[in-house]
Motif scaffolding. Structure first.
Motif, mmCIF file in Angstrom:
data_model
loop_
_atom_site.group_PDB
_atom_site.id
_atom_site.type_symbol
_atom_site.label_atom_id
_atom_site.label_comp_id
_atom_site.label_asym_id
_atom_site.label_seq_id
_atom_site.Cartn_x
_atom_site.Cartn_y
_atom_site.Cartn_z
ATOM 1 N N ILE A 201 0.842 -1.196 0.000
ATOM 2 C CA ILE A 201 0.000 0.000 0.000
ATOM 3 C C ILE A 201 0.877 1.246 0.000
ATOM 4 O O ILE A 201 0.640 2.188 -0.745
ATOM 5 C CB ILE A 201 -0.957 -0.015 1.201
ATOM 6 N N CYS A 202 1.928 1.234 0.819
ATOM 7 C CA CYS A 202 2.841 2.376 0.867
ATOM 8 C C CYS A 202 3.513 2.580 -0.482
ATOM 9 O O CYS A 202 3.651 3.713 -0.945
ATOM 10 C CB CYS A 202 3.884 2.185 1.950
ATOM 11 N N LEU A 203 3.933 1.494 -1.105
ATOM 12 C CA LEU A 203 4.605 1.607 -2.395
ATOM 13 C C LEU A 203 3.680 2.173 -3.460
ATOM 14 O O LEU A 203 4.124 2.888 -4.352
ATOM 15 C CB LEU A 203 5.171 0.255 -2.828
ATOM 16 N N GLU A 204 2.398 1.881 -3.364
ATOM 17 C CA GLU A 204 1.443 2.418 -4.329
ATOM 18 C C GLU A 204 1.319 3.933 -4.186
ATOM 19 O O GLU A 204 1.012 4.631 -5.144
ATOM 20 C CB GLU A 204 0.067 1.783 -4.135
ATOM 21 N N LEU A 205 1.553 4.446 -2.977
ATOM 22 C CA LEU A 205 1.424 5.878 -2.731
ATOM 23 C C LEU A 205 2.649 6.664 -3.185
ATOM 24 O O LEU A 205 2.595 7.876 -3.315
ATOM 25 C CB LEU A 205 1.185 6.126 -1.238
ATOM 26 N N ILE A 206 3.752 5.967 -3.430
ATOM 27 C CA ILE A 206 4.979 6.632 -3.853
ATOM 28 C C ILE A 206 4.882 6.963 -5.330
ATOM 29 O O ILE A 206 4.539 6.121 -6.149
ATOM 30 C CB ILE A 206 6.206 5.735 -3.582
ATOM 31 N N SER A 207 5.196 8.175 -5.650
ATOM 32 C CA SER A 207 5.121 8.622 -7.033
ATOM 33 C C SER A 207 6.505 8.628 -7.661
ATOM 34 O O SER A 207 7.511 8.804 -6.989
ATOM 35 C CB SER A 207 4.542 10.036 -7.075
ATOM 36 N N ASP A 208 6.551 8.459 -8.969
ATOM 37 C CA ASP A 208 7.810 8.563 -9.695
ATOM 38 C C ASP A 208 8.227 10.023 -9.869
ATOM 39 O O ASP A 208 9.370 10.313 -10.181
ATOM 40 C CB ASP A 208 7.697 7.913 -11.072
ATOM 41 N N ASP A 209 7.282 10.931 -9.656
ATOM 42 C CA ASP A 209 7.555 12.357 -9.818
ATOM 43 C C ASP A 209 7.861 12.977 -8.457
ATOM 44 O O ASP A 209 6.973 13.114 -7.620
ATOM 45 C CB ASP A 209 6.346 13.042 -10.448
ATOM 46 N N PRO A 210 9.116 13.359 -8.206
ATOM 47 C CA PRO A 210 9.479 13.920 -6.905
ATOM 48 C C PRO A 210 8.703 15.196 -6.566
ATOM 49 O O PRO A 210 8.512 15.511 -5.396
ATOM 50 C CB PRO A 210 10.972 14.215 -7.024
ATOM 51 N N GLU A 211 8.265 15.930 -7.565
ATOM 52 C CA GLU A 211 7.514 17.163 -7.320
ATOM 53 C C GLU A 211 6.217 16.884 -6.558
ATOM 54 O O GLU A 211 5.744 17.725 -5.813
ATOM 55 C CB GLU A 211 7.208 17.877 -8.641
ATOM 56 N N GLU A 212 5.648 15.694 -6.720
ATOM 57 C CA GLU A 212 4.405 15.345 -6.040
ATOM 58 C C GLU A 212 4.635 15.031 -4.562
ATOM 59 O O GLU A 212 3.695 14.939 -3.795
ATOM 60 C CB GLU A 212 3.737 14.153 -6.726
ATOM 61 N N SER A 213 5.894 14.868 -4.171
ATOM 62 C CA SER A 213 6.213 14.518 -2.785
ATOM 63 C C SER A 213 6.571 15.726 -1.930
ATOM 64 O O SER A 213 6.821 15.573 -0.736
ATOM 65 C CB SER A 213 7.385 13.540 -2.760
ATOM 66 N N ILE A 214 6.599 16.909 -2.519
ATOM 67 C CA ILE A 214 6.965 18.105 -1.762
ATOM 68 C C ILE A 214 5.973 18.308 -0.624
ATOM 69 O O ILE A 214 4.759 18.268 -0.809
ATOM 70 C CB ILE A 214 7.011 19.337 -2.678
ATOM 71 N N GLY A 215 6.506 18.481 0.579
ATOM 72 C CA GLY A 215 5.670 18.703 1.754
ATOM 73 C C GLY A 215 5.209 17.432 2.443
ATOM 74 O O GLY A 215 4.553 17.494 3.473
ATOM 75 N N ALA A 216 5.544 16.276 1.879
ATOM 76 C CA ALA A 216 5.142 15.013 2.504
ATOM 77 C C ALA A 216 5.947 14.790 3.786
ATOM 78 O O ALA A 216 7.110 15.186 3.874
ATOM 79 C CB ALA A 216 5.365 13.857 1.533
ATOM 80 N N PRO A 217 5.346 14.186 4.788
ATOM 81 C CA PRO A 217 6.079 13.940 6.032
ATOM 82 C C PRO A 217 7.193 12.912 5.842
ATOM 83 O O PRO A 217 7.099 12.028 4.992
ATOM 84 C CB PRO A 217 5.003 13.403 6.981
ATOM 85 N N VAL A 218 8.240 13.084 6.622
ATOM 86 C CA VAL A 218 9.388 12.181 6.567
ATOM 87 C C VAL A 218 9.731 11.780 7.996
ATOM 88 O O VAL A 218 9.680 12.596 8.905
ATOM 89 C CB VAL A 218 10.608 12.875 5.922
#
Length: 64
Positions: free
Chosen positions: A19-36
């Motif tokens: 499920i987590c892997l499905e949420l990961i995008s190939d486009d890093p721009e879509e991950s901006i602001g995501a929690p780490v």
């Protein structure tokens, strides 16, 4: 969903990672602001080193 194990109905395997892997995008721009999350661990009786490294990481992040 934190700490929850989800099993595939047919195989009985844990699918939480899937499920987590499905949420990961190939486009890093879509991950901006995501929690780490970051976990720093050390050897027994080396708490001071872990705390110092934590300070280094916090200061590096503040510099961004």
């Amino acid at each position: 969903m934190s700490g929850e194990t989800r099993l595939n109905e047919r195989s009985g395997k844990d699918v939480s990672d899937s499920i987590c892997l499905e949420l990961i995008s190939d486009d890093p721009e879509e991950s901006i602001g995501a929690p780490v999350g970051l976990q720093i661990v050390g050897m027994k009786f080396e708490e001071e080193k872990v705390i110092k490294l934590t300070e280094v990481v916090v200061n590096a992040l503040k510099a961004l």
